[in-house]
Design a protein around this motif. Sequence first.
Motif, PDB file in Angstrom:
ATOM      1  N   GLU A   6      10.475   3.098  11.752  1.00  0.00           N
ATOM      2  CA  GLU A   6      11.846   3.030  11.237  1.00  0.00           C
ATOM      3  C   GLU A   6      12.345   4.379  10.735  1.00  0.00           C
ATOM      4  O   GLU A   6      13.546   4.658  10.742  1.00  0.00           O
ATOM      5  N   ASN A   7      11.429   5.231  10.299  1.00  0.00           N
ATOM      6  CA  ASN A   7      11.795   6.531   9.731  1.00  0.00           C
ATOM      7  C   ASN A   7      11.513   7.692  10.680  1.00  0.00           C
ATOM      8  O   ASN A   7      11.467   8.855  10.256  1.00  0.00           O
ATOM      9  N   ASN A   8      11.370   7.368  11.960  1.00  0.00           N
ATOM     10  CA  ASN A   8      11.170   8.389  12.999  1.00  0.00           C
ATOM     11  C   ASN A   8       9.975   9.289  12.721  1.00  0.00           C
ATOM     12  O   ASN A   8       9.973  10.479  13.070  1.00  0.00           O
ATOM     13  N   LEU A   9       8.955   8.707  12.106  1.00  0.00           N
ATOM     14  CA  LEU A   9       7.697   9.383  11.901  1.00  0.00           C
ATOM     15  C   LEU A   9       6.705   8.898  12.957  1.00  0.00           C
ATOM     16  O   LEU A   9       7.019   8.035  13.777  1.00  0.00           O
ATOM     17  N   GLU A  10       5.505   9.437  12.948  1.00  0.00           N
ATOM     18  CA  GLU A  10       4.485   9.038  13.909  1.00  0.00           C
ATOM     19  C   GLU A  10       3.160   8.805  13.190  1.00  0.00           C
ATOM     20  O   GLU A  10       2.815   9.535  12.258  1.00  0.00           O
ATOM     21  N   MET A  11       2.434   7.807  13.631  1.00  0.00           N
ATOM     22  CA  MET A  11       1.086   7.589  13.124  1.00  0.00           C
ATOM     23  C   MET A  11       0.152   8.661  13.684  1.00  0.00           C
ATOM     24  O   MET A  11       0.306   9.092  14.831  1.00  0.00           O
ATOM     25  N   LYS A  66      -2.950   4.904  19.144  1.00  0.00           N
ATOM     26  CA  LYS A  66      -2.425   3.541  19.084  1.00  0.00           C
ATOM     27  C   LYS A  66      -3.522   2.533  19.420  1.00  0.00           C
ATOM     28  O   LYS A  66      -4.273   2.704  20.375  1.00  0.00           O
ATOM     29  N   GLY A  67      -3.601   1.487  18.611  1.00  0.00           N
ATOM     30  CA  GLY A  67      -4.606   0.457  18.815  1.00  0.00           C
ATOM     31  C   GLY A  67      -5.833   0.616  17.942  1.00  0.00           C
ATOM     32  O   GLY A  67      -6.649  -0.302  17.833  1.00  0.00           O
ATOM     33  N   TYR A  68      -5.963   1.790  17.298  1.00  0.00           N
ATOM     34  CA  TYR A  68      -7.126   2.049  16.446  1.00  0.00           C
ATOM     35  C   TYR A  68      -6.708   2.377  15.012  1.00  0.00           C
ATOM     36  O   TYR A  68      -7.464   2.996  14.267  1.00  0.00           O
ATOM     37  N   GLU A  69      -5.497   1.942  14.622  1.00  0.00           N
ATOM     38  CA  GLU A  69      -5.012   2.247  13.276  1.00  0.00           C
ATOM     39  C   GLU A  69      -5.722   1.382  12.230  1.00  0.00           C
ATOM     40  O   GLU A  69      -5.967   0.205  12.443  1.00  0.00           O
ATOM     41  N   SER A  70      -5.981   1.977  11.096  1.00  0.00           N
ATOM     42  CA  SER A  70      -6.596   1.272   9.966  1.00  0.00           C
ATOM     43  C   SER A  70      -5.582   0.344   9.310  1.00  0.00           C
ATOM     44  O   SER A  70      -4.387   0.646   9.264  1.00  0.00           O
ATOM     45  N   ASN A  71      -6.074  -0.777   8.774  1.00  0.00           N
ATOM     46  CA  ASN A  71      -5.229  -1.681   8.000  1.00  0.00           C
ATOM     47  C   ASN A  71      -5.369  -1.466   6.496  1.00  0.00           C
ATOM     48  O   ASN A  71      -4.798  -2.229   5.706  1.00  0.00           O
ATOM     49  N   THR A  72      -6.120  -0.439   6.092  1.00  0.00           N
ATOM     50  CA  THR A  72      -6.300  -0.174   4.665  1.00  0.00           C
ATOM     51  C   THR A  72      -5.750   1.185   4.239  1.00  0.00           C
ATOM     52  O   THR A  72      -5.367   1.357   3.091  1.00  0.00           O
ATOM     53  N   VAL A  73      -5.715   2.147   5.158  1.00  0.00           N
ATOM     54  CA  VAL A  73      -5.136   3.460   4.857  1.00  0.00           C
ATOM     55  C   VAL A  73      -4.414   3.977   6.090  1.00  0.00           C
ATOM     56  O   VAL A  73      -4.978   3.980   7.188  1.00  0.00           O
ATOM     57  N   SER A  74      -3.162   4.376   5.915  1.00  0.00           N
ATOM     58  CA  SER A  74      -2.372   4.899   7.021  1.00  0.00           C
ATOM     59  C   SER A  74      -2.251   6.416   6.903  1.00  0.00           C
ATOM     60  O   SER A  74      -1.775   6.924   5.876  1.00  0.00           O
ATOM     61  N   THR A  75      -2.679   7.120   7.936  1.00  0.00           N
ATOM     62  CA  THR A  75      -2.511   8.567   8.009  1.00  0.00           C
ATOM     63  C   THR A  75      -1.330   8.838   8.944  1.00  0.00           C
ATOM     64  O   THR A  75      -1.328   8.405  10.095  1.00  0.00           O
ATOM     65  N   ILE A  76      -0.333   9.536   8.411  1.00  0.00           N
ATOM     66  CA  ILE A  76       0.953   9.682   9.087  1.00  0.00           C
ATOM     67  C   ILE A  76       1.217  11.154   9.389  1.00  0.00           C
ATOM     68  O   ILE A  76       1.075  12.013   8.509  1.00  0.00           O
ATOM     69  N   LYS A  77       1.584  11.440  10.633  1.00  0.00           N
ATOM     70  CA  LYS A  77       1.880  12.812  11.032  1.00  0.00           C
ATOM     71  C   LYS A  77       3.113  13.344  10.303  1.00  0.00           C
ATOM     72  O   LYS A  77       4.083  12.610  10.091  1.00  0.00           O
ATOM     73  N   ASN A  78       3.076  14.611   9.974  1.00  0.00           N
ATOM     74  CA  ASN A  78       4.248  15.257   9.391  1.00  0.00           C
ATOM     75  C   ASN A  78       5.168  15.714  10.522  1.00  0.00           C
ATOM     76  O   ASN A  78       5.467  16.900  10.686  1.00  0.00           O
TER      77      ASN A  78
END
Length: 371
Positions: free
Chosen positions: A290-295, A299-311
């Motif tokens: 929604e905020n035009n950011l990127e994980m 894709k498919g291996y994202e954690s459900n306890t900690v999200s690391t988000i690209k700057n």
Amino acid sequence: MTDIHFNKEKGSQLKLFTPGPVHVPERVLKEMAKPNDTHRSKPYSEMHQMAAEGLQKLLYTNNECLIFTSSATGIMEACVRNLIKDDEKALFFSIGAFGDRWYEIGVRNGKISVKQGVEWGKAITPEVAQEALSKDKYSVVLIQTNETSTGVYNPIDELAPIIKDSGALMCVDATSSMAGVKLEVDKSDIDICLASVQKCFALPPGLAVCSVSDAAIEKAEQVKNRGLYFDLIALKKRHVAKHQTPTTPPIPQIRGLTAQLEYILNEEGLEKRFERHEKLGKRTRTWVQENNLEMFPEKGYESNTVSTIKNSLDLDIPKMVSMLLDKGYRIVNGYGQLVNKTFRIGHMGEIQLKDLEEMLNDLTDIINELK
């Protein structure tokens, strides 16, 4: 910007959305404040047994569960010291900073250590595991479920059969997933599954726990120079005989662990807890879009306890973190080589979806201001 200092009177008033330590519920703090008997008393042994049995239920295992006075790094070192003979090779799968740390522990303990890494942000896939294991004979394989630095979750259910088919013992660091993500130790035939308690357990730091298989204990009996403090044989012997630890443990933390396990198992319920963490992870990833950011994770291996988000918006991360502190929330910058290239949001422990939404609303306003 907020200049936060030690609050002697009230303690921290921040709402933590960090990868650990995390917010500790008031009910746990009250439980830890209760008086205790000594660590060699019957009341303590009863409490210790309750904690161990609760951990078995949490991990879906009949293996003994041990309690350590250390961070998870202590048990990581115990795996190296107890399970690897000097003439054997160990394979360390690494997908980030804490996988690298485990490999470094192996090297510093003089063990023949081999690291199989992947580009940060990616997971160990069955193909990567199969290829690495085909190159040599390894007595022990060590791997993270959830890499706290990159926010990647390894597909342990798929990797476990491959690792075990190689004949190796398997040690799994579940520090930032245990008590937040379902881990079936016996089904996956994990020999040691470890974590510390300041993340999904929502307890103060200072305690670590693990399940340990009979095969791991049998192997440890063959290994020389296991050390004293992290000797699995001594720890299990005292645990089985008396439901105690060889040395003095942090009794208030164990009281808190016992209470928290009772809450997780009998009040919230395991499946509901795992579902809540899944919803928190999904909501965070939706917010990122929604905020035009990127994980950062593949894709498919994202954690459900900690999200690391690209700057990806080239934000001033330290300023963003500081501005959010003004709102009463703490998130954190990227870890190690990912500082300022990423930021991390922890959504584990007792955080509810409503709590996450409130923080994300404020963070959205800050990001819009910084663009």
